[in-house]
Scaffold this active site. Structure first.
Site, PDB file in Angstrom:
ATOM      1  N   ASP A 157       0.767  -1.203  -0.081  1.00  0.00           N
ATOM      2  CA  ASP A 157      -0.014  -0.029   0.010  1.00  0.00           C
ATOM      3  C   ASP A 157       0.841   1.332   0.048  1.00  0.00           C
ATOM      4  O   ASP A 157       1.831   1.575   0.724  1.00  0.00           O
ATOM      5  CB  ASP A 157      -0.929   0.162   1.074  1.00  0.00           C
ATOM      6  CG  ASP A 157      -2.169   0.880   1.072  1.00  0.00           C
ATOM      7  OD1 ASP A 157      -2.219   1.502   0.005  1.00  0.00           O
ATOM      8  OD2 ASP A 157      -2.526   1.117   2.150  1.00  0.00           O
ATOM      9  N   GLU A 261      -2.666  -0.163  -8.696  1.00  0.00           N
ATOM     10  CA  GLU A 261      -3.609   0.658  -8.541  1.00  0.00           C
ATOM     11  C   GLU A 261      -2.743   2.134  -8.400  1.00  0.00           C
ATOM     12  O   GLU A 261      -1.645   2.243  -7.764  1.00  0.00           O
ATOM     13  CB  GLU A 261      -4.116   0.632  -7.072  1.00  0.00           C
ATOM     14  CG  GLU A 261      -5.107   2.041  -6.374  1.00  0.00           C
ATOM     15  CD  GLU A 261      -5.789   1.442  -5.338  1.00  0.00           C
ATOM     16  OE1 GLU A 261      -6.587   0.748  -5.579  1.00  0.00           O
ATOM     17  OE2 GLU A 261      -5.964   2.283  -4.378  1.00  0.00           O
ATOM     18  N   HIS A 335      -9.995   5.572  -0.304  1.00  0.00           N
ATOM     19  CA  HIS A 335      -8.982   5.112   0.569  1.00  0.00           C
ATOM     20  C   HIS A 335      -9.547   5.668   2.089  1.00  0.00           C
ATOM     21  O   HIS A 335     -10.555   6.711   1.826  1.00  0.00           O
ATOM     22  CB  HIS A 335      -7.664   6.156   0.161  1.00  0.00           C
ATOM     23  CG  HIS A 335      -6.953   5.119  -0.691  1.00  0.00           C
ATOM     24  ND1 HIS A 335      -5.549   5.268  -1.176  1.00  0.00           N
ATOM     25  CD2 HIS A 335      -7.316   4.091  -1.853  1.00  0.00           C
ATOM     26  CE1 HIS A 335      -5.158   4.451  -2.053  1.00  0.00           C
ATOM     27  NE2 HIS A 335      -6.214   3.853  -2.137  1.00  0.00           N
TER      28      HIS A 335
END
Ligand code: ZN
Length: 485
Positions: A157, A261, A335
């Site tokens: 992430d 992403e 998010h």
């Protein structure tokens, strides 16, 4: 298959962990401090452990180490992460403590969204002194222990550097979230139109591409002014080039079984729909295929508390962001989704049930709420330490916490402590100080809270599972309400 008798020799085997390969039973035993793998017989299947005997049965007892996690993944494919961003629905669940797997899996056993069990940012790893290997292994062991066979993802992430991306992909993570914030020019906010005018010269092809006609995207019209375009070009050009470089290096030739992403959410200003379109369109023309994109939405997505902002405006822009994502064939990613209850149903609705949502710290907050319920004295120590550490922790997180609004501990009775978790300022206090709390040391160098906390969580693992099931379950229910009636 009937249970091999060997299993009956133990009291505390996790019932759903009993699996077999080549007629050898492998399962997980809950012992006092640690779980261990048990492998029936004397064929170790490659697990590193100790050969033992019980009532005439031989078995190998093996720790939940990284080497054994690799062996587990090689024998039991369901313990290996899969790419999930191309699935209709996916849900990120960063488990900072490595103990939330059971509660999370209970939720996702019953819904058709794919959980991302392993999901940590560099910031979280540093603050908790964990490694990417740890985080992935905790997810694999959870899937095995609780018999979850439906597939889960693993997200590196908010990664910024090429070397970190490569490392994480080599470990076996199945998505990365590319954080381009170092390449996004935030100083644009302070620049006047005439400064932009003087500084930015648009290439002719961009003028032709964006200024001649408006764009119609699923009923929405996007119209660029020359100034919009200049600003977008100035802010995002470097981020677009960097994304292209990352894509070509790691994704273009499918070197890894992984998704990409792009996150442009950690910037100073919200992403306007036109800017989202601009970034997506330029990336597409550059040959980049994204699986998800996380814009920064209007309003505030602060950690661990509900959405702050104008919900009507959020809904209007969400609709267009979702349409743009759909147009470019990727999913919208949201998010800091923890506890955003007032907008989940809108997200479910306007994405038509096609989304990636990330939550991270909320399972940590539930873990600390459990401490407040079960051991008020320990909670008081942790809370006091969090207050001391807040100023330092705040340097890494954007929150508007007002410590003065948190009731003094001395005024609260033990049974009132859990109610602190209904108060936003107290939630954020605990939310962002996790690193300080978990790594705090006594003067003799021993851990000040961590060992006692983990003992408590282990002892009350059933309560923790139930709390997560309820809390994460509520997130999922509200999202699903938006598109399933
Ligand atoms: Zn983010």
């Amino acid at each position: 298959m009937s249970k091999p008798l060997f299993i009956h020799q133990f009291q505390n085997i996790y019932p759903l962990s009993i699996h077999s390969i080549n007629n050898i039973t492998v399962c997980v035993l809950k012992s006092d401090r640690h779980d261990v793998l048990l492998i029936e017989g004397d064929n170790d299947l490659g697990f590193k452990g100790v050969l033992k005997q019980v009532s005439g049965f031989s078995y190998i007892e093996a720790p939940l180490s990284h080497a054994n996690a690799n062996t587990l993944r090689s024998h039991f494919p369901f313990t290996k992460p899969i790419p999930v961003l191309r699935k209709q629905r996916s849900f990120g669940l960063g488990d900072r403590l490595g103990i939330a797997g059971e509660g999370h899996l209970e939720v996702f056993r019953n819904v058709d969204a794919f959980p991302v069990l392993a999901q940590q940012s560099m910031r979280e790893l540093t603050l908790t002194e964990r490694t990417y290997e740890d985080v992935l292994d905790a997810a694999s062991f959870a899937a095995f222990k609780f018999g979850y066979h439906d597939g889960f993802g693993a997200d590196g992430d908010h990664l910024k550097k090429m070397e970190d991306i490569e490392r994480v992909l080599n470990i076996g993570y199945t998505m990365i979230t590319l954080d381009c914030s170092d390449y996004i020019k935030n100083d644009v906010m302070q620049m006047t139109d005439s400064e932009i005018e003087a500084k930015v010269k648009l290439p002719k092809e961009l003028i032709d591409r964006y200024l001649s006609n408006p764009f119609e995207i699923e009923g929405a019209t996007l119209r660029f002014s020359a100034m919009d375009l200049k600003r977008a070009y100035y802010v995002y050009s470097d981020a677009i080039s960097y994304t292209k470089k990352v894509y070509e290096t790691f994704f273009k030739n499918h070197q890894y079984n992984a998704n990409l992403e792009l996150s442009i959410d950690e910037t100073m200003t919200p992403t306007k729909p036109e800017e989202h379109f601009y970034v997506a369109n330029e990336l597409k023309l550059a040959g980049v295929v994204l699986d998800t994109l996380a814009p920064r939405f209007c309003g505030e997505f602060q950690k661990g508390v509900d959405y702050i902002g104008d919900i009507k405006q959020f809904e209007r822009e969400l609709k267009i962001h979702a349409a743009i994502a759909n147009h470019f064939d990727y999913k919208l990613s949201i998010h800091s989704g923890s506890d955003k209850f007032s907008i989940f149903t809108l997200i479910g609705k306007h994405t038509k049930g096609r989304f990636h949502i990330k939550t991270a710290g909320t399972n940590w907050l539930e873990a600390v709420r459990l401490v407040a319920i079960q051991n008020p004295a320990l909670y008081r120590e942790v809370h006091a330490y969090a207050l001391e550490s807040f100023a330092e922790a705040k340097k890494l997180y954007h929150v508007t916490t007002d410590l003065a609004k948190i009731p003094w501990l001395s005024t609260l009775r033990d049974e009132d402590l859990p109610k602190l978790f209904e108060q936003n300022d107290a939630r954020q206090l605990i939310h962002i100080t996790y690193g300080a709390i978990l790594t705090a040391k006594n003067s003799d160098g021993s851990l000040r809270f961590k060992t006692r906390l983990y003992d408590l969580w282990r002892h009350h693992s059933q309560s923790y599972k139930n709390m997560l099931q309820q809390h994460i379950g509520r997130h999922v229910d509200m999202l699903y309400k938006g598109f399933k009636s």
